[in-house]
Enzyme design. Structure first.
Site, PDB file in Angstrom:
ATOM      1  N   THR A   1      -5.073   5.426 -21.267  1.00  0.00           N
ATOM      2  CA  THR A   1      -4.831   4.080 -20.711  1.00  0.00           C
ATOM      3  C   THR A   1      -3.367   3.607 -21.103  1.00  0.00           C
ATOM      4  O   THR A   1      -2.742   4.540 -21.947  1.00  0.00           O
ATOM      5  CB  THR A   1      -5.925   3.244 -21.490  1.00  0.00           C
ATOM      6  OG1 THR A   1      -5.653   3.107 -22.805  1.00  0.00           O
ATOM      7  CG2 THR A   1      -7.242   3.039 -20.890  1.00  0.00           C
TER       8      THR A   1
ATOM      9  N   TYR B   1       0.891  -1.142  -0.106  1.00  0.00           N
ATOM     10  CA  TYR B   1       0.047   0.062  -0.102  1.00  0.00           C
ATOM     11  C   TYR B   1       0.873   1.064  -0.209  1.00  0.00           C
ATOM     12  O   TYR B   1       1.950   1.229   0.828  1.00  0.00           O
ATOM     13  CB  TYR B   1      -0.911  -0.012   1.280  1.00  0.00           C
ATOM     14  CG  TYR B   1      -2.325  -0.482   1.011  1.00  0.00           C
ATOM     15  CD1 TYR B   1      -3.044   0.272  -0.075  1.00  0.00           C
ATOM     16  CD2 TYR B   1      -2.841  -1.541   1.798  1.00  0.00           C
ATOM     17  CE1 TYR B   1      -4.445   0.069  -0.205  1.00  0.00           C
ATOM     18  CE2 TYR B   1      -4.248  -1.777   1.283  1.00  0.00           C
ATOM     19  CZ  TYR B   1      -5.075  -1.307   0.466  1.00  0.00           C
ATOM     20  OH  TYR B   1      -6.131  -1.485  -0.047  1.00  0.00           O
TER      21      TYR B   1
ATOM     22  N   ASP C   1      -7.886  13.018 -24.663  1.00  0.00           N
ATOM     23  CA  ASP C   1      -7.916  11.647 -24.242  1.00  0.00           C
ATOM     24  C   ASP C   1      -7.307  10.708 -25.295  1.00  0.00           C
ATOM     25  O   ASP C   1      -7.879  10.522 -26.481  1.00  0.00           O
ATOM     26  CB  ASP C   1      -9.445  11.144 -24.172  1.00  0.00           C
ATOM     27  CG  ASP C   1      -9.444   9.894 -23.268  1.00  0.00           C
ATOM     28  OD1 ASP C   1      -8.528   9.001 -23.751  1.00  0.00           O
ATOM     29  OD2 ASP C   1     -10.716   9.198 -23.117  1.00  0.00           O
TER      30      ASP C   1
ATOM     31  N   LYS D   1      -3.293   0.011 -24.716  1.00  0.00           N
ATOM     32  CA  LYS D   1      -3.966  -0.236 -26.194  1.00  0.00           C
ATOM     33  C   LYS D   1      -2.695  -0.054 -27.063  1.00  0.00           C
ATOM     34  O   LYS D   1      -1.698  -0.998 -27.039  1.00  0.00           O
ATOM     35  CB  LYS D   1      -4.926   0.814 -26.355  1.00  0.00           C
ATOM     36  CG  LYS D   1      -5.853   0.587 -25.276  1.00  0.00           C
ATOM     37  CD  LYS D   1      -7.169   1.633 -25.748  1.00  0.00           C
ATOM     38  CE  LYS D   1      -8.515   1.167 -24.913  1.00  0.00           C
ATOM     39  NZ  LYS D   1      -8.705   2.157 -23.680  1.00  0.00           N
TER      40      LYS D   1
ATOM     41  N   GLU E   1      -0.718   4.917  -0.447  1.00  0.00           N
ATOM     42  CA  GLU E   1      -1.383   6.253  -0.779  1.00  0.00           C
ATOM     43  C   GLU E   1      -0.407   7.288  -0.610  1.00  0.00           C
ATOM     44  O   GLU E   1       0.365   7.437   0.238  1.00  0.00           O
ATOM     45  CB  GLU E   1      -2.389   6.323   0.554  1.00  0.00           C
ATOM     46  CG  GLU E   1      -3.787   5.541   0.151  1.00  0.00           C
ATOM     47  CD  GLU E   1      -4.076   4.165   0.685  1.00  0.00           C
ATOM     48  OE1 GLU E   1      -2.879   3.628   0.815  1.00  0.00           O
ATOM     49  OE2 GLU E   1      -5.044   3.603   0.812  1.00  0.00           O
TER      50      GLU E   1
HETATM   51  N1  DSN Z   1     -13.124  -0.245 -23.943  1.00  0.00           N
HETATM   52  C1  DSN Z   1     -12.430   0.831 -24.567  1.00  0.00           C
HETATM   53  C2  DSN Z   1     -12.376   0.439 -26.249  1.00  0.00           C
HETATM   54  O1  DSN Z   1     -12.484  -0.433 -26.567  1.00  0.00           O
HETATM   55  O2  DSN Z   1     -12.341   1.401 -26.977  1.00  0.00           O
HETATM   56  C3  DSN Z   1     -12.417   2.178 -24.439  1.00  0.00           C
HETATM   57  O3  DSN Z   1     -12.634   2.421 -22.993  1.00  0.00           O
END
Ligand code: DSN
Length: 425
Positions: free
Chosen positions: A234, A53, A208, A237, A55
């Site tokens: 994210t 942990y 984003d 990807k 924080e």
């Molecule tokens: N679930 C993601 C996508 O497939 O684009 C976006 O959050």
């Protein structure tokens, strides 16, 4: 007594992981938001760092024992600054603050709302049916319930974001927050145009880049860093890291963003994920990552072109990035049965609405197809052309199980020649 392995301790889960390992190896992964994390990224994710942990932020924690964790988090931040600072339109690393604690993309976006908005404020983002994300103000998301959402769209004739509409709506509704970001949009985003609109109406500009962060890191898509006030992403990807999130902002917003992530929205950061993000950033700093990102886009262009040649509708006529939206109307099949038939053939994509889709979101007209994962396996032009032929065959005979089984066998055969990173064959 030696500790039990997963197989000994939980044979059911071990077997399921083994099955998923095989499935990922033997099928073509075309889901635009998925990739194959490297063995190194997965090792960091599965490490003892999951036990701790922490924080707070480096040197300002609420628990002791952070001798290692602080270094992990600082290393992740330093590498991301180096990587994305180099792509910045202005300021470079000097005016860049990075937070690596968001659990994923949606929590990263919520932190932006918490940092800059109050409930009831007007926010603008690309509408979900036009390729935007739930967290950019969609009605079913908390972001559309707690804020007054004014979505913008794409043009009916060419399905590209209509910057004139964005400007007109922004002038009329004076948003507090303007999102530039997409989940199903195949073209380059004009971050400078978004910036000038945000400036005209006094809005915070948030980009984003969840889908395109790997392309941005590699310089294959223009970077919003130094242009937008805040950039979220994210990490799993095109960036090809673990499942996680990150936020970049100008230093002026650092305190607001950090406070929004912790203690505003989250408790302890997932340190195993932070370490894996650091590993992914190190991988992305290698010259081979630039080549990878270029190939992702080249493959997407070849695949989109081959599908167009076979009579598929591809929205906007092609792609500039890692994905394409295929409109199946001309093939007399909807997206869902097509995606299901393709899945049986070992070609895994997702059904998706196309702009101005007359069908319902759960049964839309299109497919979203992306090349980040197949490119990670080293596939290129020849494989993209083969893929287009398989898609064509399956879509034409979506209820012919013998034909689907034939394609599945061919797919499996090809996949065996292109082992995926991180997969134990
Ligand atoms: N679930 C993601 C996508 O497939 O684009 C976006 O959050």
């Amino acid at each position: 007594m030696p500790e039990r392995t997963l197989l000994d301790a939980d044979p059911e889960i071990a077997k399921l992981i083994d099955e998923e390992n095989r499935r990922e190896h033997e099928t073509m992964r075309l889901i635009a938001s998925e990739n194959y994390a490297s063995r190194a990224v997965m090792e960091a994710t599965g490490s003892v760092l999951t036990n701790k942990y922490s924080e707070g932020y480096a040197k300002k924690r609420y628990y002791e024992g952070q001798q290692v964790i602080d270094q992990v988090e600082e290393l992740a931040i330093a590498r991301l600054k180096k990587l994305f600072g180099a792509t910045a339109a202005a300021g470079g690393e000097d005016d860049l603050h990075v937070n690596v604690q968001p659990y994923s993309g949606s929590p990263a976006n919520l932190a932006v709302y918490l940092a800059f908005c109050s409930p009831g404020d007007v926010v603008m983002g690309l509408g979900l049916p036009a390729g935007g994300h739930l967290t950019h103000g969609h009605t079913v998301s908390i972001t559309g319930k707690y804020f007054k959402s004014v979505p913008y769209g794409v043009r009916r004739d060419d399905h590209r974001i209509d910057m004139d509409e964005v400007r007109k709506l922004a002038k009329e509704h004076k948003p507090k927050l303007l999102w530039a970001g997409t989940t199903a949009y195949p073209r380059i985003l004009d971050f400078a145009a978004f910036r000038s609109i945000a400036d005209e109406v006094g809005a915070i500009l948030a980009a984003d880049i969840a889908h395109i962060s790997g392309l941005v890191a590699a310089g294959v898509h223009p970077s919003p860093i130094g242009v937008a006030d805040v950039v979220t992403s994210t990490t799993h990807k095109t960036f090809r890291g673990p499942r996680g999130g990150m936020i970049f902002c100008k230093k002026a917003h650092a305190a607001a963003i950090d406070k929004a992530v912790f203690p505003g929205l989250q408790g302890g950061p997932h340190n195993h994920t932070t370490a894996a993000i650091a590993v992914a950033a190190r991988e992305a700093l290698e010259p081979s990552f630039k080549e990878y990102a270029k190939s992702v886009v080249a493959n997407a262009k070849v695949l989109a072109g081959a599908l167009v040649e076979k009579g598929f509708g591809v929205t906007t006529g092609g792609t500039d990035n890692h994905l394409m939206l295929v409109d199946l109307t001309s093939k007399n099949i909807a997206g869902k049965p097509a995606a299901q038939a393709l899945d049986r053939a070992g070609i895994v994509a997702n059904y998706n609405a196309v702009p101005f889709d007359p069908r319902k979101p759960f049964d839309p007209s299109g497919l979203r197809i992306g090349t980040p994962a197949v490119t990670s396996r080293g596939m290129g032009k020849a494989e993209m052309e083969k893929l287009a032929s398989w898609i064509d065959r399956v879509v034409a005979k979506s209820t012919d199980e013998a034909e689907i089984a034939k394609v599945a066998a061919e797919v499996k055969d090809l996949c065996r020649g292109f082992p995926a990173p991180g997969i134990r064959v």
